[in-house]
Motif scaffolding. Structure first.
Motif, PDB file in Angstrom:
ATOM      1  N   ILE A  56      41.180  74.037 -40.627  1.00  0.00           N
ATOM      2  CA  ILE A  56      40.185  73.747 -41.657  1.00  0.00           C
ATOM      3  C   ILE A  56      40.743  74.383 -42.922  1.00  0.00           C
ATOM      4  O   ILE A  56      40.942  75.595 -42.979  1.00  0.00           O
ATOM      5  CB  ILE A  56      38.811  74.364 -41.321  1.00  0.00           C
ATOM      6  N   GLU A  57      41.007  73.557 -43.905  1.00  0.00           N
ATOM      7  CA  GLU A  57      41.581  74.023 -45.161  1.00  0.00           C
ATOM      8  C   GLU A  57      42.930  74.705 -44.938  1.00  0.00           C
ATOM      9  O   GLU A  57      43.786  74.162 -44.289  1.00  0.00           O
ATOM     10  CB  GLU A  57      40.586  74.911 -45.915  1.00  0.00           C
ATOM     11  N   ASP A  58      43.084  75.937 -45.408  1.00  0.00           N
ATOM     12  CA  ASP A  58      44.394  76.580 -45.477  1.00  0.00           C
ATOM     13  C   ASP A  58      44.568  77.642 -44.392  1.00  0.00           C
ATOM     14  O   ASP A  58      44.736  78.820 -44.685  1.00  0.00           O
ATOM     15  CB  ASP A  58      44.559  77.202 -46.872  1.00  0.00           C
ATOM     16  N   ALA A  59      44.538  77.237 -43.146  1.00  0.00           N
ATOM     17  CA  ALA A  59      44.663  78.202 -42.056  1.00  0.00           C
ATOM     18  C   ALA A  59      46.122  78.566 -41.826  1.00  0.00           C
ATOM     19  O   ALA A  59      47.014  77.736 -41.951  1.00  0.00           O
ATOM     20  CB  ALA A  59      44.059  77.636 -40.779  1.00  0.00           C
ATOM     21  N   GLY A  60      46.343  79.820 -41.484  1.00  0.00           N
ATOM     22  CA  GLY A  60      47.652  80.296 -41.062  1.00  0.00           C
ATOM     23  C   GLY A  60      47.533  80.817 -39.647  1.00  0.00           C
ATOM     24  O   GLY A  60      46.636  81.629 -39.366  1.00  0.00           O
ATOM     25  N   ILE A  61      48.393  80.348 -38.742  1.00  0.00           N
ATOM     26  CA  ILE A  61      48.263  80.711 -37.336  1.00  0.00           C
ATOM     27  C   ILE A  61      49.623  80.935 -36.684  1.00  0.00           C
ATOM     28  O   ILE A  61      50.635  80.430 -37.166  1.00  0.00           O
ATOM     29  CB  ILE A  61      47.505  79.633 -36.526  1.00  0.00           C
ATOM     30  N   TYR A  62      49.601  81.680 -35.619  1.00  0.00           N
ATOM     31  CA  TYR A  62      50.697  81.745 -34.663  1.00  0.00           C
ATOM     32  C   TYR A  62      50.178  81.118 -33.382  1.00  0.00           C
ATOM     33  O   TYR A  62      49.055  81.408 -32.958  1.00  0.00           O
ATOM     34  CB  TYR A  62      51.123  83.183 -34.371  1.00  0.00           C
ATOM     35  N   ILE A  63      50.985  80.281 -32.737  1.00  0.00           N
ATOM     36  CA  ILE A  63      50.612  79.647 -31.482  1.00  0.00           C
ATOM     37  C   ILE A  63      51.606  80.074 -30.411  1.00  0.00           C
ATOM     38  O   ILE A  63      52.820  79.983 -30.601  1.00  0.00           O
ATOM     39  CB  ILE A  63      50.645  78.107 -31.589  1.00  0.00           C
ATOM     40  N   PHE A  64      51.063  80.521 -29.282  1.00  0.00           N
ATOM     41  CA  PHE A  64      51.885  80.886 -28.135  1.00  0.00           C
ATOM     42  C   PHE A  64      51.342  80.164 -26.906  1.00  0.00           C
ATOM     43  O   PHE A  64      50.125  80.084 -26.716  1.00  0.00           O
ATOM     44  CB  PHE A  64      51.825  82.396 -27.852  1.00  0.00           C
ATOM     45  N   VAL A  65      52.228  79.656 -26.084  1.00  0.00           N
ATOM     46  CA  VAL A  65      51.846  79.079 -24.794  1.00  0.00           C
ATOM     47  C   VAL A  65      52.631  79.846 -23.734  1.00  0.00           C
ATOM     48  O   VAL A  65      53.857  79.853 -23.756  1.00  0.00           O
ATOM     49  CB  VAL A  65      52.149  77.564 -24.722  1.00  0.00           C
ATOM     50  N   PHE A  66      51.893  80.511 -22.848  1.00  0.00           N
ATOM     51  CA  PHE A  66      52.497  81.379 -21.850  1.00  0.00           C
ATOM     52  C   PHE A  66      52.340  80.781 -20.469  1.00  0.00           C
ATOM     53  O   PHE A  66      51.244  80.373 -20.081  1.00  0.00           O
ATOM     54  CB  PHE A  66      51.822  82.755 -21.840  1.00  0.00           C
ATOM     55  N   ASP A  67      53.402  80.787 -19.713  1.00  0.00           N
ATOM     56  CA  ASP A  67      53.328  80.389 -18.317  1.00  0.00           C
ATOM     57  C   ASP A  67      52.402  81.375 -17.596  1.00  0.00           C
ATOM     58  O   ASP A  67      52.534  82.590 -17.744  1.00  0.00           O
ATOM     59  CB  ASP A  67      54.727  80.430 -17.694  1.00  0.00           C
ATOM     60  N   ARG A  68      51.474  80.850 -16.866  1.00  0.00           N
ATOM     61  CA  ARG A  68      50.494  81.694 -16.181  1.00  0.00           C
ATOM     62  C   ARG A  68      51.156  82.713 -15.255  1.00  0.00           C
ATOM     63  O   ARG A  68      50.628  83.810 -15.039  1.00  0.00           O
ATOM     64  CB  ARG A  68      49.508  80.838 -15.402  1.00  0.00           C
ATOM     65  N   SER A  69      52.317  82.387 -14.728  1.00  0.00           N
ATOM     66  CA  SER A  69      52.984  83.307 -13.799  1.00  0.00           C
ATOM     67  C   SER A  69      53.282  84.650 -14.453  1.00  0.00           C
ATOM     68  O   SER A  69      53.405  85.667 -13.764  1.00  0.00           O
ATOM     69  CB  SER A  69      54.272  82.688 -13.257  1.00  0.00           C
ATOM     70  N   LEU A  70      53.388  84.687 -15.781  1.00  0.00           N
ATOM     71  CA  LEU A  70      53.640  85.945 -16.477  1.00  0.00           C
ATOM     72  C   LEU A  70      52.446  86.893 -16.393  1.00  0.00           C
ATOM     73  O   LEU A  70      52.596  88.099 -16.567  1.00  0.00           O
ATOM     74  CB  LEU A  70      53.990  85.689 -17.944  1.00  0.00           C
ATOM     75  N   LEU A  71      51.256  86.339 -16.121  1.00  0.00           N
ATOM     76  CA  LEU A  71      50.044  87.151 -16.083  1.00  0.00           C
ATOM     77  C   LEU A  71      49.315  87.091 -14.746  1.00  0.00           C
ATOM     78  O   LEU A  71      48.269  87.709 -14.591  1.00  0.00           O
ATOM     79  CB  LEU A  71      49.094  86.712 -17.201  1.00  0.00           C
ATOM     80  N   ASP A  72      49.852  86.348 -13.788  1.00  0.00           N
ATOM     81  CA  ASP A  72      49.157  86.176 -12.511  1.00  0.00           C
ATOM     82  C   ASP A  72      48.858  87.490 -11.814  1.00  0.00           C
ATOM     83  O   ASP A  72      47.795  87.656 -11.224  1.00  0.00           O
ATOM     84  CB  ASP A  72      49.951  85.267 -11.571  1.00  0.00           C
ATOM     85  N   ASP A  73      49.784  88.433 -11.863  1.00  0.00           N
ATOM     86  CA  ASP A  73      49.544  89.696 -11.174  1.00  0.00           C
ATOM     87  C   ASP A  73      48.357  90.445 -11.781  1.00  0.00           C
ATOM     88  O   ASP A  73      47.702  91.221 -11.111  1.00  0.00           O
ATOM     89  CB  ASP A  73      50.794  90.571 -11.151  1.00  0.00           C
ATOM     90  N   VAL A  74      48.048  90.183 -13.026  1.00  0.00           N
ATOM     91  CA  VAL A  74      46.905  90.807 -13.682  1.00  0.00           C
ATOM     92  C   VAL A  74      45.629  90.018 -13.411  1.00  0.00           C
ATOM     93  O   VAL A  74      44.597  90.577 -13.052  1.00  0.00           O
ATOM     94  CB  VAL A  74      47.136  90.886 -15.211  1.00  0.00           C
TER      95      VAL A  74
END
Length: 131
Positions: A56-74
């Motif tokens: 919306i308008e002038d948004a600045g973002i970082y986008i990350f897509v993480f494989d679930r296996s990196l967090l499965d143990d948590v």
């Protein structure tokens, strides 16, 4: 609507997606729940959440897509999912954003262990807000 850009349309995946908004405002839909998030907030989509988001308008973002296996143990031990919108206090967000900015351009050169350490560090910093 002027200034709106939709990312990828509605989609779903097994990964965990993080959108860090550092400027402006975004709209989102996660599992048909619609809302907005703004600078200083983080959007998290869990595995298999149906979702999209838009500038919306002038948004600045970082986008990350993480494989679930990196967090499965948590996550899998307690069958946890992340809150979809995470709000940090101003100081915590500034530190979180500073960490991202210091590492972002180096990520392509990281080996697997360094990438996993980066992901775990991000979610470690968010754990008291996001779970």
């Amino acid at each position: 609507m002027k200034g709106v850009y939709k990312f990828f349309g509605t989609h779903v995946h097994n990964s965990i997606e993080m959108v860090v908004c550092y400027r402006g405002e975004m709209s989102y839909s996660i599992n048909d729940v619609k809302g907005t998030f703004k600078a200083g907030q983080i959007l998290l989509t869990n595995s298999f959440d149906t979702h999209f988001y838009e500038h919306i308008e002038d948004a600045g973002i970082y986008i990350f897509v993480f494989d679930r296996s990196l967090l499965d143990d948590v996550l899998s031990k307690e069958n946890l999912e992340f809150k979809n919108i995470v709000s940090l206090d101003e100081d915590s967000f500034a530190k979180f954003l500073s960490y991202i900015e210091s590492e972002y351009l180096k990520l392509d050169d990281y080996n697997l262990l360094e990438r996993k350490a980066f992901v775990l560090s991000l979610f470690g910093k968010l754990s008291k807000y996001a779970l």
